[in-house]
Design a protein around this motif. Sequence first.
Motif, PDB file in Angstrom:
ATOM      1  N   PRO A   7       0.810  -1.229   0.000  1.00  0.00           N
ATOM      2  CA  PRO A   7       0.000   0.000   0.000  1.00  0.00           C
ATOM      3  C   PRO A   7       0.842   1.278   0.000  1.00  0.00           C
ATOM      4  O   PRO A   7       0.480   2.262  -0.655  1.00  0.00           O
ATOM      5  N   ASP A   8       1.958   1.267   0.704  1.00  0.00           N
ATOM      6  CA  ASP A   8       2.833   2.443   0.713  1.00  0.00           C
ATOM      7  C   ASP A   8       3.487   2.639  -0.650  1.00  0.00           C
ATOM      8  O   ASP A   8       3.636   3.768  -1.127  1.00  0.00           O
ATOM      9  N   ALA A   9       3.895   1.541  -1.276  1.00  0.00           N
ATOM     10  CA  ALA A   9       4.527   1.631  -2.595  1.00  0.00           C
ATOM     11  C   ALA A   9       3.541   2.146  -3.638  1.00  0.00           C
ATOM     12  O   ALA A   9       3.899   2.946  -4.509  1.00  0.00           O
ATOM     13  N   VAL A  10       2.295   1.706  -3.553  1.00  0.00           N
ATOM     14  CA  VAL A  10       1.264   2.169  -4.486  1.00  0.00           C
ATOM     15  C   VAL A  10       1.035   3.669  -4.306  1.00  0.00           C
ATOM     16  O   VAL A  10       0.941   4.419  -5.284  1.00  0.00           O
ATOM     17  N   ASP A  11       0.951   4.102  -3.063  1.00  0.00           N
ATOM     18  CA  ASP A  11       0.761   5.531  -2.801  1.00  0.00           C
ATOM     19  C   ASP A  11       1.943   6.334  -3.329  1.00  0.00           C
ATOM     20  O   ASP A  11       1.767   7.421  -3.889  1.00  0.00           O
ATOM     21  N   PHE A  12       3.144   5.784  -3.160  1.00  0.00           N
ATOM     22  CA  PHE A  12       4.338   6.466  -3.658  1.00  0.00           C
ATOM     23  C   PHE A  12       4.291   6.637  -5.173  1.00  0.00           C
ATOM     24  O   PHE A  12       4.554   7.730  -5.693  1.00  0.00           O
ATOM     25  N   VAL A  13       3.955   5.570  -5.887  1.00  0.00           N
ATOM     26  CA  VAL A  13       3.913   5.659  -7.349  1.00  0.00           C
ATOM     27  C   VAL A  13       2.836   6.650  -7.786  1.00  0.00           C
ATOM     28  O   VAL A  13       3.060   7.470  -8.687  1.00  0.00           O
ATOM     29  N   LEU A  30       3.595   9.955  -9.955  1.00  0.00           N
ATOM     30  CA  LEU A  30       2.947  10.265 -11.233  1.00  0.00           C
ATOM     31  C   LEU A  30       2.396  11.690 -11.222  1.00  0.00           C
ATOM     32  O   LEU A  30       2.440  12.398 -12.233  1.00  0.00           O
ATOM     33  N   GLN A  31       1.896  12.097 -10.061  1.00  0.00           N
ATOM     34  CA  GLN A  31       1.396  13.467  -9.936  1.00  0.00           C
ATOM     35  C   GLN A  31       2.536  14.477 -10.061  1.00  0.00           C
ATOM     36  O   GLN A  31       2.384  15.525 -10.701  1.00  0.00           O
ATOM     37  N   GLN A  32       3.686  14.155  -9.457  1.00  0.00           N
ATOM     38  CA  GLN A  32       4.848  15.041  -9.580  1.00  0.00           C
ATOM     39  C   GLN A  32       5.273  15.162 -11.041  1.00  0.00           C
ATOM     40  O   GLN A  32       5.594  16.255 -11.527  1.00  0.00           O
ATOM     41  N   ASN A  33       5.282  14.031 -11.742  1.00  0.00           N
ATOM     42  CA  ASN A  33       5.634  14.043 -13.165  1.00  0.00           C
ATOM     43  C   ASN A  33       4.671  14.914 -13.961  1.00  0.00           C
ATOM     44  O   ASN A  33       5.087  15.685 -14.830  1.00  0.00           O
ATOM     45  N   LYS A  34       3.390  14.768 -13.665  1.00  0.00           N
ATOM     46  CA  LYS A  34       2.379  15.558 -14.382  1.00  0.00           C
ATOM     47  C   LYS A  34       2.587  17.047 -14.129  1.00  0.00           C
ATOM     48  O   LYS A  34       2.543  17.872 -15.064  1.00  0.00           O
ATOM     49  N   ASP A  35       2.828  17.408 -12.883  1.00  0.00           N
ATOM     50  CA  ASP A  35       2.996  18.820 -12.534  1.00  0.00           C
ATOM     51  C   ASP A  35       4.252  19.417 -13.158  1.00  0.00           C
ATOM     52  O   ASP A  35       4.259  20.589 -13.553  1.00  0.00           O
ATOM     53  N   ARG A  36       5.313  18.631 -13.262  1.00  0.00           N
ATOM     54  CA  ARG A  36       6.601  19.162 -13.698  1.00  0.00           C
ATOM     55  C   ARG A  36       6.859  19.000 -15.195  1.00  0.00           C
ATOM     56  O   ARG A  36       7.643  19.755 -15.770  1.00  0.00           O
ATOM     57  N   THR A  37       6.240  18.001 -15.806  1.00  0.00           N
ATOM     58  CA  THR A  37       6.518  17.737 -17.224  1.00  0.00           C
ATOM     59  C   THR A  37       5.286  17.873 -18.105  1.00  0.00           C
ATOM     60  O   THR A  37       5.410  17.976 -19.324  1.00  0.00           O
ATOM     61  N   GLY A  38       4.110  17.822 -17.501  1.00  0.00           N
ATOM     62  CA  GLY A  38       2.887  17.892 -18.281  1.00  0.00           C
ATOM     63  C   GLY A  38       2.438  16.555 -18.839  1.00  0.00           C
ATOM     64  O   GLY A  38       1.413  16.476 -19.528  1.00  0.00           O
ATOM     65  N   VAL A  39       3.181  15.479 -18.546  1.00  0.00           N
ATOM     66  CA  VAL A  39       2.823  14.151 -19.063  1.00  0.00           C
ATOM     67  C   VAL A  39       1.559  13.647 -18.366  1.00  0.00           C
ATOM     68  O   VAL A  39       1.472  13.656 -17.134  1.00  0.00           O
ATOM     69  N   SER A  40       0.599  13.201 -19.148  1.00  0.00           N
ATOM     70  CA  SER A  40      -0.641  12.681 -18.597  1.00  0.00           C
ATOM     71  C   SER A  40      -0.374  11.451 -17.728  1.00  0.00           C
ATOM     72  O   SER A  40       0.483  10.617 -18.050  1.00  0.00           O
ATOM     73  N   LYS A  41      -1.125  11.336 -16.649  1.00  0.00           N
ATOM     74  CA  LYS A  41      -0.973  10.168 -15.778  1.00  0.00           C
ATOM     75  C   LYS A  41      -1.494   8.898 -16.442  1.00  0.00           C
ATOM     76  O   LYS A  41      -1.245   7.797 -15.957  1.00  0.00           O
ATOM     77  N   TRP A  42      -2.182   9.039 -17.543  1.00  0.00           N
ATOM     78  CA  TRP A  42      -2.670   7.886 -18.300  1.00  0.00           C
ATOM     79  C   TRP A  42      -1.656   7.445 -19.359  1.00  0.00           C
ATOM     80  O   TRP A  42      -1.838   6.405 -19.988  1.00  0.00           O
ATOM     81  N   ASP A  43      -0.627   8.214 -19.543  1.00  0.00           N
ATOM     82  CA  ASP A  43       0.409   7.905 -20.538  1.00  0.00           C
ATOM     83  C   ASP A  43       1.484   7.042 -19.875  1.00  0.00           C
ATOM     84  O   ASP A  43       2.491   7.543 -19.364  1.00  0.00           O
ATOM     85  N   ALA A  44       1.266   5.736 -19.879  1.00  0.00           N
ATOM     86  CA  ALA A  44       2.157   4.824 -19.160  1.00  0.00           C
ATOM     87  C   ALA A  44       3.593   4.892 -19.682  1.00  0.00           C
ATOM     88  O   ALA A  44       4.549   4.847 -18.893  1.00  0.00           O
ATOM     89  N   ARG A  45       3.756   5.005 -20.970  1.00  0.00           N
ATOM     90  CA  ARG A  45       5.106   4.999 -21.553  1.00  0.00           C
ATOM     91  C   ARG A  45       5.930   6.189 -21.071  1.00  0.00           C
ATOM     92  O   ARG A  45       7.039   6.027 -20.547  1.00  0.00           O
ATOM     93  N   ASN A  46       5.406   7.378 -21.248  1.00  0.00           N
ATOM     94  CA  ASN A  46       6.178   8.564 -20.878  1.00  0.00           C
ATOM     95  C   ASN A  46       6.234   8.776 -19.364  1.00  0.00           C
ATOM     96  O   ASN A  46       7.208   9.327 -18.851  1.00  0.00           O
ATOM     97  N   GLN A  47       5.200   8.330 -18.669  1.00  0.00           N
ATOM     98  CA  GLN A  47       5.268   8.391 -17.215  1.00  0.00           C
ATOM     99  C   GLN A  47       6.398   7.492 -16.704  1.00  0.00           C
ATOM    100  O   GLN A  47       7.124   7.865 -15.778  1.00  0.00           O
ATOM    101  N   TYR A  48       6.549   6.328 -17.320  1.00  0.00           N
ATOM    102  CA  TYR A  48       7.627   5.443 -16.878  1.00  0.00           C
ATOM    103  C   TYR A  48       8.992   6.046 -17.194  1.00  0.00           C
ATOM    104  O   TYR A  48       9.921   5.946 -16.385  1.00  0.00           O
ATOM    105  N   LEU A  49       9.125   6.665 -18.341  1.00  0.00           N
ATOM    106  CA  LEU A  49      10.402   7.294 -18.693  1.00  0.00           C
ATOM    107  C   LEU A  49      10.758   8.388 -17.684  1.00  0.00           C
ATOM    108  O   LEU A  49      11.912   8.497 -17.249  1.00  0.00           O
ATOM    109  N   ALA A  50       9.769   9.182 -17.291  1.00  0.00           N
ATOM    110  CA  ALA A  50      10.012  10.232 -16.298  1.00  0.00           C
ATOM    111  C   ALA A  50      10.258   9.623 -14.920  1.00  0.00           C
ATOM    112  O   ALA A  50      11.040  10.152 -14.124  1.00  0.00           O
ATOM    113  N   TYR A  51       9.600   8.515 -14.637  1.00  0.00           N
ATOM    114  CA  TYR A  51       9.787   7.802 -13.367  1.00  0.00           C
ATOM    115  C   TYR A  51      11.219   7.282 -13.278  1.00  0.00           C
ATOM    116  O   TYR A  51      11.866   7.374 -12.233  1.00  0.00           O
TER     117      TYR A  51
END
Length: 221
Positions: free
Chosen positions: A148-154, A158-179
């Motif tokens: 549960p903690d790991a899920v909350d972290f991810v 994803l929210q941090q990525n969205k705020d900083r890069t604009g990548v949609s949280k539904w975009d698994a490919r680019n979210q993973y690259l930013a992750y």
Amino acid sequence: MRFSLLKFKMILYNRLSQNKPNRLLMNYSSVLILCGALVLSACSSNHHNPNGGRHIARKPMYKPSTIENACAIMGAHPTWRNAFIGAHKKYGAPPHVVMAILYQESRFVHNARPSRGNAYGYAQALDATWDWYKSKSGHKRAARDHLPDAVDFVGWYLQQNKDRTGVSKWDARNQYLAYHEGTGGYLNDSHNEKAWLLKVADKVNRHAIVYRQQLADCYKY
């Protein structure tokens, strides 16, 4: 502790040498030495936990019947299901994207770690990144080997990525690259210099698509 034990032995030695035979004195000394060794070893028997503190790392309490099916992952335990739903409601992080990232990072092995570096746990979060998450999220007792903690972290990341890069949280490919690269690395296109990473991101995306299709049977969103 060593000084006190030695001092006690010397006092006992002086008293016994005046009243007891040497054989009895030797037996007392042997017992004291053995007891001292036992006390010292008991004080140093703690195990280091990568989540902080000094205690034996937790064992996984639950495990899905298969990690190839999203509904099986959701159904591993109510706390797992609640974690994915909670991250979706809290951060807008789609469960299928979170699952695909966790699958790629650890195959849902609670204590996974690479041969090098300090990444650890389900999400393979680095020490510094995990500390940052705990500080910013207020989740001070979060543990990397607790699903549960790991899920909350991810979801949070994803929210941090969205705020900083604009990548949609539904975009698994680019979210993973930013992750993987961090938001700074992603914005600097560091991922485009790593052909192997682009292939991995494509795999994450394909896995997310499959998970999304499977979740239609057990979680509507």
